[in-house]
Design a protein around this motif. Structure first.
Motif, PDB file in Angstrom:
ATOM      1  N   ASN A  74       0.982  -1.170   0.073  1.00  0.00           N
ATOM      2  CA  ASN A  74       0.047  -0.018  -0.022  1.00  0.00           C
ATOM      3  C   ASN A  74       0.883   1.266  -0.046  1.00  0.00           C
ATOM      4  O   ASN A  74       1.456   1.649   0.960  1.00  0.00           O
ATOM      5  N   ASP A  75       0.826   2.051  -1.039  1.00  0.00           N
ATOM      6  CA  ASP A  75       1.678   3.217  -1.308  1.00  0.00           C
ATOM      7  C   ASP A  75       1.481   4.120  -0.123  1.00  0.00           C
ATOM      8  O   ASP A  75       2.219   4.991   0.522  1.00  0.00           O
ATOM      9  N   LYS A  76       0.373   4.281   0.327  1.00  0.00           N
ATOM     10  CA  LYS A  76      -0.090   5.407   1.249  1.00  0.00           C
ATOM     11  C   LYS A  76       0.606   5.091   2.934  1.00  0.00           C
ATOM     12  O   LYS A  76       0.660   5.990   3.476  1.00  0.00           O
ATOM     13  N   ASP A  77       1.121   3.673   3.011  1.00  0.00           N
ATOM     14  CA  ASP A  77       1.864   3.436   4.092  1.00  0.00           C
ATOM     15  C   ASP A  77       3.371   3.784   3.900  1.00  0.00           C
ATOM     16  O   ASP A  77       4.169   3.453   4.932  1.00  0.00           O
ATOM     17  N   CYS A  78       3.843   4.101   2.698  1.00  0.00           N
ATOM     18  CA  CYS A  78       5.290   4.395   2.481  1.00  0.00           C
ATOM     19  C   CYS A  78       5.493   5.691   3.188  1.00  0.00           C
ATOM     20  O   CYS A  78       4.866   6.581   3.177  1.00  0.00           O
ATOM     21  N   PHE A  79       6.656   5.712   3.960  1.00  0.00           N
ATOM     22  CA  PHE A  79       7.034   7.005   4.725  1.00  0.00           C
ATOM     23  C   PHE A  79       7.689   7.770   3.603  1.00  0.00           C
ATOM     24  O   PHE A  79       8.354   7.816   2.432  1.00  0.00           O
ATOM     25  N   LYS A  80       7.108   9.276   3.421  1.00  0.00           N
ATOM     26  CA  LYS A  80       7.437  10.388   2.638  1.00  0.00           C
ATOM     27  C   LYS A  80       7.817  11.476   3.536  1.00  0.00           C
ATOM     28  O   LYS A  80       6.983  12.066   4.385  1.00  0.00           O
ATOM     29  N   SER A  81       8.795  12.137   3.219  1.00  0.00           N
ATOM     30  CA  SER A  81       9.302  13.334   4.071  1.00  0.00           C
ATOM     31  C   SER A  81       8.612  14.333   3.726  1.00  0.00           C
ATOM     32  O   SER A  81       8.165  14.524   2.539  1.00  0.00           O
ATOM     33  N   ARG A  82       8.856  15.654   4.599  1.00  0.00           N
ATOM     34  CA  ARG A  82       8.113  16.731   4.035  1.00  0.00           C
ATOM     35  C   ARG A  82       8.666  17.331   2.745  1.00  0.00           C
ATOM     36  O   ARG A  82       8.140  18.003   2.046  1.00  0.00           O
ATOM     37  N   GLY A  83      10.092  17.047   2.447  1.00  0.00           N
ATOM     38  CA  GLY A  83      10.685  17.406   1.474  1.00  0.00           C
ATOM     39  C   GLY A  83      10.625  16.567   0.296  1.00  0.00           C
ATOM     40  O   GLY A  83      11.025  17.062  -0.713  1.00  0.00           O
ATOM     41  N   GLY A  84       9.473  15.652   0.242  1.00  0.00           N
ATOM     42  CA  GLY A  84       9.127  14.963  -0.975  1.00  0.00           C
ATOM     43  C   GLY A  84       9.767  13.666  -1.103  1.00  0.00           C
ATOM     44  O   GLY A  84       9.710  13.114  -2.170  1.00  0.00           O
ATOM     45  N   ILE A 135      10.625   9.834  -0.979  1.00  0.00           N
ATOM     46  CA  ILE A 135      10.094   8.553  -0.576  1.00  0.00           C
ATOM     47  C   ILE A 135      11.223   7.534  -0.233  1.00  0.00           C
ATOM     48  O   ILE A 135      12.196   7.609  -1.035  1.00  0.00           O
ATOM     49  N   TYR A 136      10.948   7.085   0.899  1.00  0.00           N
ATOM     50  CA  TYR A 136      12.073   6.183   1.544  1.00  0.00           C
ATOM     51  C   TYR A 136      11.955   4.891   1.255  1.00  0.00           C
ATOM     52  O   TYR A 136      12.946   4.061   1.246  1.00  0.00           O
ATOM     53  N   ALA A 137      10.639   4.242   0.610  1.00  0.00           N
ATOM     54  CA  ALA A 137      10.393   3.038   0.335  1.00  0.00           C
ATOM     55  C   ALA A 137       9.190   3.018  -0.709  1.00  0.00           C
ATOM     56  O   ALA A 137       8.550   3.798  -0.628  1.00  0.00           O
ATOM     57  N   TYR A 138       9.384   2.075  -1.510  1.00  0.00           N
ATOM     58  CA  TYR A 138       8.480   1.908  -2.646  1.00  0.00           C
ATOM     59  C   TYR A 138       7.537   0.609  -2.595  1.00  0.00           C
ATOM     60  O   TYR A 138       8.159  -0.285  -2.201  1.00  0.00           O
ATOM     61  N   PRO A 139       6.271   0.613  -3.010  1.00  0.00           N
ATOM     62  CA  PRO A 139       5.480  -0.367  -3.007  1.00  0.00           C
ATOM     63  C   PRO A 139       5.734  -1.369  -4.178  1.00  0.00           C
ATOM     64  O   PRO A 139       6.490  -0.895  -4.909  1.00  0.00           O
TER      65      PRO A 139
END
Length: 163
Positions: A19-29, A31-35
């Motif tokens: 689930n992409d919505k569960d992936c950590f995204k920083s405020r700077g944009g 993405i640290y892991a991908y589905p």
């Protein structure tokens, strides 16, 4: 594996792989892991260019936390579940997959990844920097679908970042 039970086994656990919505995204944009779906294109490109007799080495050390206070308190079960999903995915495509045994020092892992002839980009700024080094050394970078149009930093910019 050692990973947390995710998905249907434990529907309350975050599962970035599914689930992409569960992936950590920083405020700077970043993405640290991908589905999983993001890696489909990577697998296709890898099969075309290196074939599945090539060994894929997964470098993943959840202790390399840089974002803020680490709220996991030493519980890396979700990290290990994600890593195990990545490994299973590439094995399902016929690749030989190994786990790099980290020394626990991020600089060692960085140097190891920079020496790759072929590098599958992960999330975050470190992976972007490694992509630039691999490209500068004549290697090839494979990007998850969302970043296939992102160009690594020019080599002349690397000295400014490293300072």
């Amino acid at each position: 594996g050692r990973g947390a039970k995710t998905g249907t086994e434990n529907p309350t656990t975050r599962n970035c792989w599914e689930n992409d919505k569960d992936c950590f995204k920083s405020r700077g944009g970043y993405i640290y892991a991908y589905p999983r779906e993001y890696y489909e294109q990577v697998a296709t490109e890898l099969l075309k260019s290196v074939n599945n007799s090539t060994t894929i080495v997964v470098v993943a050390d959840p202790r390399h936390w840089t974002r803020s206070k680490d709220m996991r308190n030493g519980d890396y079960s979700i990290d290990f579940a994600y890593r195990d999903n990545v490994i299973s995915f590439f094995r399902s495509k016929g690749f030989i997959v190994q786990i790099h045994q980290s020394s626990g020092k991020p600089d060692d892992d960085f140097a190891y990844m920079c020496s790759a002839r072929n590098f599958v980009r992960g999330g975050g700024g470190l992976s972007t920097l490694i992509s630039s080094v691999v490209t500068a050394q004549g290697g090839r970078v494979f990007n998850p679908r969302k970043f296939s149009d992102v160009t690594p930093l020019p080599v002349n910019k690397l000295t400014n970042i490293a300072k």
